[in-house]
Write an enzyme that holds these catalytic residues in place. Structure first.
Site, PDB file in Angstrom:
ATOM      1  N   GLU A  85       0.834  -1.203   0.000  1.00 12.57           N
ATOM      2  CA  GLU A  85       0.000   0.000   0.000  1.00 12.57           C
ATOM      3  C   GLU A  85       0.870   1.255   0.000  1.00 12.57           C
ATOM      4  O   GLU A  85       0.661   2.186  -0.780  1.00 12.57           O
ATOM      5  CB  GLU A  85      -0.886   0.016   1.256  1.00 12.57           C
ATOM      6  N   THR A 222      -7.400  29.306 -22.905  1.00  6.20           N
ATOM      7  CA  THR A 222      -7.881  29.364 -21.521  1.00  6.20           C
ATOM      8  C   THR A 222      -8.311  27.990 -21.043  1.00  6.20           C
ATOM      9  O   THR A 222      -7.975  27.571 -19.925  1.00  6.20           O
ATOM     10  CB  THR A 222      -9.051  30.357 -21.404  1.00  6.20           C
TER      11      THR A 222
END
Length: 545
Positions: A85, A222
């Site tokens: 993990e 943008t």
């Protein structure tokens, strides 16, 4: 392995820990505190932890989380599950889209990092089982070393409740740094963001890198810069996206407001600063940000003074900072000191991308696309890969009959759409008189002609063509391909409309005539204007030479 940055983030926090006691006490209380504040937190069940291999569900949960909290307890390293993990968490962190906070629960950070004591014993057992030179063990050790060096929270004999509240506060502050809305249908964005990330060289933490996004109005600068911001802003100490700088900085007072917003967002201030002047703002930005790794995006810049007030130089910001400027004016980027290798030209969408964007906005099914193949092709040809045009046209044509599509296309060929035209005309409005005259002549007479020939013709009309062409190219209004002067169809239409607006009802009062019927009509009804038409006739003659 897919990058976690390309996956939807379903969880705010992923909790990594070991032990039933920890689950019932500290971790359980932390989960509850986060949940009460609306923080969507992943905490695994024991059912997911059966067998030696970490489950695909846990892997996916890590990839789909914004933050991972690793609770390093005394027996954390004894579990191969937990180590796997931790390794996965640190891999996702390296990819730049997962923030990691360690909690050292009754262990010292150096025990985890080195490792020592219980962590040393645990790793010896793993080495015995998998082999000392096992790649898996080496990967686990690296994960512990990297995670153990991160800034986090130690807990030995302190108050657990107070620590939990401190963690929750930190998580809420981090999550408050929200992403930006990019677009309703973001088509063709991911590949361009990947190219920009490569240009930004995000793995380098030594230099301050400045990049310019250049292209014509409506091309998607943008939209692309917003997507880029969302992909990388969590890798910085502070970030700010200043939208529409051109419109928001018409005078020095407006620039002060932008400086205040910049400092407020990057420094995460509780309330905005009040700056007395642009000069004071420049000094304060330099002092407060010169040691911070920041991400600053200045959108739609059209004046060097804007850059000098908001991001005057690399030495204003700390190492690892990235400054991104979007503009229609390529020369502005050069004046600012951005070299050509760091100028990214935003190009039109490919045919398939444009088709997808149009169908999304027009709500076209695959069957409708096939039925209206010729009409769809006509719309795509009209839009020329310009995202703004595709969005506007798609929305206008949504749910309309085929005859309405045909009528709309004919109308647009004569009368430009106001929304599209308004955006494109901004570039024209920013030109000097010499460039405006050249632009209108090209739009009305010379598109697709030999560039050298056009230059000779316009030079003979007392225009400074060499400088004019250069400026028009830098403003993305024209291009020269294989010696031929080219212009986007919608930009040409905008130019023609500017001339048409000079006098809508009387062509004879316009500065240029390019339609045969208009020329004949004017000459046959008012011979007095003949002298005024000589230049126009000369241009028409040369354009057909």
């Amino acid at each position: 392995m897919a990058s976690s940055s390309n996956l939807k983030k379903n969880y705010d926090v992923f909790l990594s820990f070991r032990g039933i006691d920890l689950r019932k006490n500290f971790v359980g209380h932390l989960y509850t505190a986060l949940d009460q504040k609306g923080v969507y937190t992943f905490i695994d069940s024991e059912e997911l932890r059966k067998g030696d291999q970490i489950s695909a569900a846990l892997m996916k949960a890590i990839e789909e989380s914004r933050i991972a909290i690793i609770i390093f307890s005394e027996d954390y390293a004894s579990s191969s599950w937990c180590l796997e993990e931790a390794a996965k968490i640190m891999e996702c962190k390296e990819q730049g889209d997962l923030k990691v906070f360690p909690v050292f629960y009754k262990v010292e950070p150096r025990e985890v990092r080195t490792p020592r004591e219980s962590y040393d014993k645990a790793m010896e057992k793993h080495e015995f089982k998998f082999g000392k030179d096992s790649e898996k063990v080496k990967r686990w050790k690296k994960a512990l070393f990297d995670a153990g060096g991160l800034s986090g929270w130690p807990l030995n004999e302190g108050n657990e409740s107070e620590l939990i509240q401190e963690i929750v506060k930190k998580i809420l502050t981090y999550l408050a740094q929200t992403s930006l809305h990019v677009a309703k249908h973001p088509v063709g964005i991911d590949s361009r963001v990947a190219e920009l990330k490569s240009m930004l060289n995000l793995k380098s933490h030594e230099d301050v890198v400045m990049v310019g996004l250049w292209g014509q109005g409506g091309i998607g600068k943008t939209t692309l810069s917003k997507a880029l911001y969302n992909a990388i802003f969590r890798q910085f100490d502070g970030s700010c996206f200043l939208a529409n700088v051109r419109e928001a900085s018409k005078n020095s007072k407006d620039l002060v407001l932008l400086q205040e917003k910049l400092l407020y967002e990057i420094l995460s201030l509780q309330q905005k600063l009040e700056l007395p002047s642009v000069d004071r703002g420049i000094i304060l930005i330099q002092r407060r940000l010169r040691h911070k790794k920041v991400l600053l995006i200045l959108d739609d810049v059209d004046d060097l003074r804007q850059l000098e007030a908001l991001a005057g130089g690399r030495n204003w910001f700390g190492n690892g900072s990235r400054i991104i400027v979007t503009t229609r004016d390529k020369h502005l980027l050069t004046c600012y000191g951005i070299d050509q290798d760091h100028v990214y030209e935003v190009k039109p969408l490919s045919y398939n991308e444009a088709r997808e964007l149009l169908s999304n906005h027009a709500f076209l099914t695959l069957q409708e696309l096939e039925i209206r193949t010729n009409l769809v092709y006509s719309v795509l040809n009209c839009a020329g890969g310009l995202p703004l045009a595709l969005e506007v046209l798609g929305s206008c044509l949504r749910g309309k009959r085929e005859d309405v599509w045909e009528s709309t296309l004919k109308k647009i060929s004569r009368i430009p759409n106001n929304t599209i035209n308004g955006v494109l005309k901004i570039s024209y409005d920013g030109l000097e008189e010499n460039e405006k005259e050249i632009f209108l002549d090209i739009a009305c007479f010379f598109k697709g002609e030999d560039s050298d020939y056009i230059m000779k013709v316009l030079d003979s009309c007392d225009l400074e063509t060499t400088a004019g062409f250069d400026i028009l190219i830098e403003r993305s209004l024209i291009s020269i391909d294989y010696g031929r002067l080219q212009m986007h169809d919608l930009i040409q239409s905008m130019g023609m409309d500017i001339v048409r607006q000079e006098c809508r009802n009387d062509p004879g009062r316009r500065s240029r005539l390019w339609l045969y019927d208009d020329v004949v009509d004017v000459l046959s009804h008012d011979m007095v204007r003949l002298a005024n038409m000589l230049k126009i006739l000369l241009l028409i003659f040369h354009s057909n030479y």
